[in-house]
Motif scaffolding. Sequence first.
Motif, PDB file in Angstrom:
ATOM      1  N   ASP A 182     -24.365   5.361 -19.041  1.00 48.34           N
ATOM      2  CA  ASP A 182     -23.035   5.687 -18.542  1.00 48.34           C
ATOM      3  C   ASP A 182     -23.099   6.094 -17.073  1.00 48.34           C
ATOM      4  OD1 ASP A 182     -20.264   6.007 -18.807  1.00 48.34           O
ATOM      5  OD2 ASP A 182     -20.515   8.184 -19.059  1.00 48.34           O
ATOM      6  N   GLN A 183     -24.123   6.834 -16.686  1.00 46.08           N
ATOM      7  CA  GLN A 183     -24.272   7.223 -15.286  1.00 46.08           C
ATOM      8  C   GLN A 183     -24.548   6.012 -14.412  1.00 46.08           C
ATOM      9  OE1 GLN A 183     -27.347  10.203 -15.267  1.00 46.08           O
ATOM     10  NE2 GLN A 183     -25.960  11.834 -15.960  1.00 46.08           N
ATOM     11  N   LYS A 184     -25.297   5.047 -14.920  1.00 44.59           N
ATOM     12  CA  LYS A 184     -25.566   3.837 -14.147  1.00 44.59           C
ATOM     13  C   LYS A 184     -24.281   3.037 -13.933  1.00 44.59           C
ATOM     14  CE  LYS A 184     -30.419   3.133 -15.282  1.00 44.59           C
ATOM     15  NZ  LYS A 184     -31.397   2.253 -15.942  1.00 44.59           N
ATOM     16  N   ARG A 185     -23.453   2.956 -14.953  1.00 41.98           N
ATOM     17  CA  ARG A 185     -22.191   2.218 -14.816  1.00 41.98           C
ATOM     18  C   ARG A 185     -21.295   2.866 -13.768  1.00 41.98           C
ATOM     19  NH1 ARG A 185     -20.709   2.168 -20.770  1.00 41.98           N
ATOM     20  NH2 ARG A 185     -22.469   1.041 -21.590  1.00 41.98           N
ATOM     21  N   ARG A 186     -21.262   4.180 -13.756  1.00 38.08           N
ATOM     22  CA  ARG A 186     -20.420   4.877 -12.777  1.00 38.08           C
ATOM     23  C   ARG A 186     -20.941   4.639 -11.361  1.00 38.08           C
ATOM     24  NH1 ARG A 186     -19.574  10.692 -15.714  1.00 38.08           N
ATOM     25  NH2 ARG A 186     -18.340   9.913 -17.455  1.00 38.08           N
ATOM     26  N   ALA A 187     -22.250   4.575 -11.182  1.00 36.91           N
ATOM     27  CA  ALA A 187     -22.831   4.353  -9.864  1.00 36.91           C
ATOM     28  C   ALA A 187     -22.584   2.921  -9.399  1.00 36.91           C
ATOM     29  CB  ALA A 187     -24.329   4.652  -9.895  1.00 36.91           C
ATOM     30  N   GLU A 188     -22.548   1.959 -10.309  1.00 41.51           N
ATOM     31  CA  GLU A 188     -22.360   0.562  -9.931  1.00 41.51           C
ATOM     32  C   GLU A 188     -20.933   0.273  -9.467  1.00 41.51           C
ATOM     33  OE1 GLU A 188     -23.456  -1.831 -13.222  1.00 41.51           O
ATOM     34  OE2 GLU A 188     -25.556  -1.222 -13.177  1.00 41.51           O
ATOM     35  N   PHE A 189     -19.948   0.880 -10.093  1.00 45.03           N
ATOM     36  CA  PHE A 189     -18.557   0.605  -9.773  1.00 45.03           C
ATOM     37  C   PHE A 189     -17.857   1.873  -9.295  1.00 45.03           C
ATOM     38  CE2 PHE A 189     -19.739  -2.307 -13.245  1.00 45.03           C
ATOM     39  CZ  PHE A 189     -19.583  -3.507 -12.575  1.00 45.03           C
ATOM     40  N   PRO A 190     -17.958   2.179  -8.009  1.00 39.49           N
ATOM     41  CA  PRO A 190     -17.266   3.369  -7.508  1.00 39.49           C
ATOM     42  C   PRO A 190     -15.752   3.114  -7.476  1.00 39.49           C
ATOM     43  CG  PRO A 190     -18.253   2.178  -5.697  1.00 39.49           C
ATOM     44  CD  PRO A 190     -18.701   1.490  -6.963  1.00 39.49           C
ATOM     45  N   PRO A 191     -14.967   4.125  -7.615  1.00 46.56           N
ATOM     46  CA  PRO A 191     -13.520   3.933  -7.586  1.00 46.56           C
ATOM     47  C   PRO A 191     -13.059   3.513  -6.195  1.00 46.56           C
ATOM     48  CG  PRO A 191     -14.065   6.259  -7.628  1.00 46.56           C
ATOM     49  CD  PRO A 191     -15.342   5.501  -7.817  1.00 46.56           C
ATOM     50  N   PRO A 192     -12.039   2.690  -6.108  1.00 45.12           N
ATOM     51  CA  PRO A 192     -11.576   2.233  -4.789  1.00 45.12           C
ATOM     52  C   PRO A 192     -10.962   3.394  -4.006  1.00 45.12           C
ATOM     53  CG  PRO A 192     -10.085   1.507  -6.506  1.00 45.12           C
ATOM     54  CD  PRO A 192     -11.261   2.128  -7.190  1.00 45.12           C
ATOM     55  N   GLN A 193     -11.341   3.500  -2.750  1.00 43.97           N
ATOM     56  CA  GLN A 193     -10.852   4.576  -1.900  1.00 43.97           C
ATOM     57  C   GLN A 193      -9.670   4.121  -1.046  1.00 43.97           C
ATOM     58  OE1 GLN A 193     -11.974   7.629  -2.065  1.00 43.97           O
ATOM     59  NE2 GLN A 193     -13.550   7.101  -3.558  1.00 43.97           N
ATOM     60  N   ASN A 194      -9.519   2.816  -0.886  1.00 42.52           N
ATOM     61  CA  ASN A 194      -8.495   2.286  -0.002  1.00 42.52           C
ATOM     62  C   ASN A 194      -7.272   1.879  -0.829  1.00 42.52           C
ATOM     63  OD1 ASN A 194      -7.061   1.167   1.992  1.00 42.52           O
ATOM     64  ND2 ASN A 194      -8.499  -0.449   2.516  1.00 42.52           N
ATOM     65  N   THR A 195      -6.175   2.573  -0.626  1.00 39.30           N
ATOM     66  CA  THR A 195      -4.924   2.190  -1.289  1.00 39.30           C
ATOM     67  C   THR A 195      -3.944   1.752  -0.218  1.00 39.30           C
ATOM     68  OG1 THR A 195      -4.149   4.469  -1.203  1.00 39.30           O
ATOM     69  CG2 THR A 195      -5.252   3.781  -3.216  1.00 39.30           C
ATOM     70  N   GLU A 196      -3.432   0.550  -0.377  1.00 40.23           N
ATOM     71  CA  GLU A 196      -2.536  -0.002   0.622  1.00 40.23           C
ATOM     72  C   GLU A 196      -1.069   0.183   0.279  1.00 40.23           C
ATOM     73  OE1 GLU A 196      -3.549  -4.009   1.441  1.00 40.23           O
ATOM     74  OE2 GLU A 196      -5.662  -3.550   1.755  1.00 40.23           O
ATOM     75  N   PHE A 197      -0.768   0.739  -0.857  1.00 43.95           N
ATOM     76  CA  PHE A 197       0.624   0.934  -1.238  1.00 43.95           C
ATOM     77  C   PHE A 197       0.929   2.423  -1.305  1.00 43.95           C
ATOM     78  CE2 PHE A 197      -1.839   0.763  -5.089  1.00 43.95           C
ATOM     79  CZ  PHE A 197      -1.351   1.804  -5.842  1.00 43.95           C
ATOM     80  N   GLU A 198       2.184   2.728  -1.080  1.00 44.85           N
ATOM     81  CA  GLU A 198       2.608   4.127  -1.098  1.00 44.85           C
ATOM     82  C   GLU A 198       3.112   4.475  -2.493  1.00 44.85           C
ATOM     83  OE1 GLU A 198       6.153   6.776   0.843  1.00 44.85           O
ATOM     84  OE2 GLU A 198       5.317   5.145   2.013  1.00 44.85           O
ATOM     85  N   ILE A 199       2.648   5.578  -3.003  1.00 44.58           N
ATOM     86  CA  ILE A 199       3.076   6.005  -4.322  1.00 44.58           C
ATOM     87  C   ILE A 199       4.407   6.737  -4.173  1.00 44.58           C
ATOM     88  CG2 ILE A 199       2.516   7.443  -6.307  1.00 44.58           C
ATOM     89  CD1 ILE A 199      -0.435   7.030  -5.564  1.00 44.58           C
ATOM     90  N   PRO A 200       5.465   6.231  -4.830  1.00 44.51           N
ATOM     91  CA  PRO A 200       6.767   6.886  -4.685  1.00 44.51           C
ATOM     92  C   PRO A 200       6.783   8.224  -5.416  1.00 44.51           C
ATOM     93  CG  PRO A 200       6.902   5.117  -6.271  1.00 44.51           C
ATOM     94  CD  PRO A 200       5.528   5.056  -5.680  1.00 44.51           C
ATOM     95  N   PRO A 201       7.529   9.187  -4.897  1.00 44.14           N
ATOM     96  CA  PRO A 201       7.603  10.487  -5.575  1.00 44.14           C
ATOM     97  C   PRO A 201       8.429  10.372  -6.853  1.00 44.14           C
ATOM     98  CG  PRO A 201       9.041  10.467  -3.690  1.00 44.14           C
ATOM     99  CD  PRO A 201       8.279   9.184  -3.644  1.00 44.14           C
ATOM    100  N   LEU A 202       8.059  11.161  -7.832  1.00 42.90           N
ATOM    101  CA  LEU A 202       8.783  11.165  -9.093  1.00 42.90           C
ATOM    102  C   LEU A 202      10.089  11.948  -8.951  1.00 42.90           C
ATOM    103  CD1 LEU A 202       5.831  11.854 -11.525  1.00 42.90           C
ATOM    104  CD2 LEU A 202       6.965   9.692 -11.115  1.00 42.90           C
ATOM    105  N   ALA A 203      11.049  11.593  -9.781  1.00 45.22           N
ATOM    106  CA  ALA A 203      12.350  12.247  -9.699  1.00 45.22           C
ATOM    107  C   ALA A 203      12.271  13.707 -10.122  1.00 45.22           C
ATOM    108  CB  ALA A 203      13.362  11.500 -10.560  1.00 45.22           C
ATOM    109  N   ASN A 204      11.400  14.036 -11.072  1.00 43.92           N
ATOM    110  CA  ASN A 204      11.312  15.412 -11.542  1.00 43.92           C
ATOM    111  C   ASN A 204      10.078  16.119 -10.997  1.00 43.92           C
ATOM    112  OD1 ASN A 204       9.468  13.963 -12.937  1.00 43.92           O
ATOM    113  ND2 ASN A 204      10.053  14.648 -14.962  1.00 43.92           N
ATOM    114  N   SER A 205       9.601  15.679  -9.858  1.00 45.99           N
ATOM    115  CA  SER A 205       8.427  16.267  -9.251  1.00 45.99           C
ATOM    116  C   SER A 205       8.749  17.680  -8.765  1.00 45.99           C
ATOM    117  CB  SER A 205       7.967  15.408  -8.070  1.00 45.99           C
ATOM    118  OG  SER A 205       6.933  16.063  -7.379  1.00 45.99           O
TER     119      SER A 205
END
Length: 117
Positions: free
Chosen positions: A21-44
């Motif tokens: 499981d640790q090897k799998r996590r090291a092979e595929f790091p989460p993407p750091q670059n997000t090109e879209f803006e996350i809209p705010p929630l209505a009940n935030s």
Amino acid sequence: MEISFIVVLWIIVTIIEVVTDQKRRAEFPPPQNTEFEIPPLANSPNQSAEVQDFNFVELYQHKKQAELKTTEQNIHPELKPVEEKRDFDLEITPAAAMNAIILSEILDKPKALRRRR
């Protein structure tokens, strides 16, 4: 002897599982670059929202009145609903009771299909 073998085997399998499981996590790091803006929630909680008070009784009455108007417009003028009479006489006579019993036997399920008590 058998139980100790099962416990040792279980420990080995869990260790192998953790390592892979640790090897799998090291092979595929989460993407750091997000090109879209996350809209705010209505009940935030960070976003201010307008709160409106509703008078639900008034809204319900208004809806019912509008519904009645549309139904009255859709009814043919000759077929307007008749006012309900609440003071009617029930004539319960022995003949009427006998007819009710006969009709209930005729219109009820056949005796073969009735539940037995």
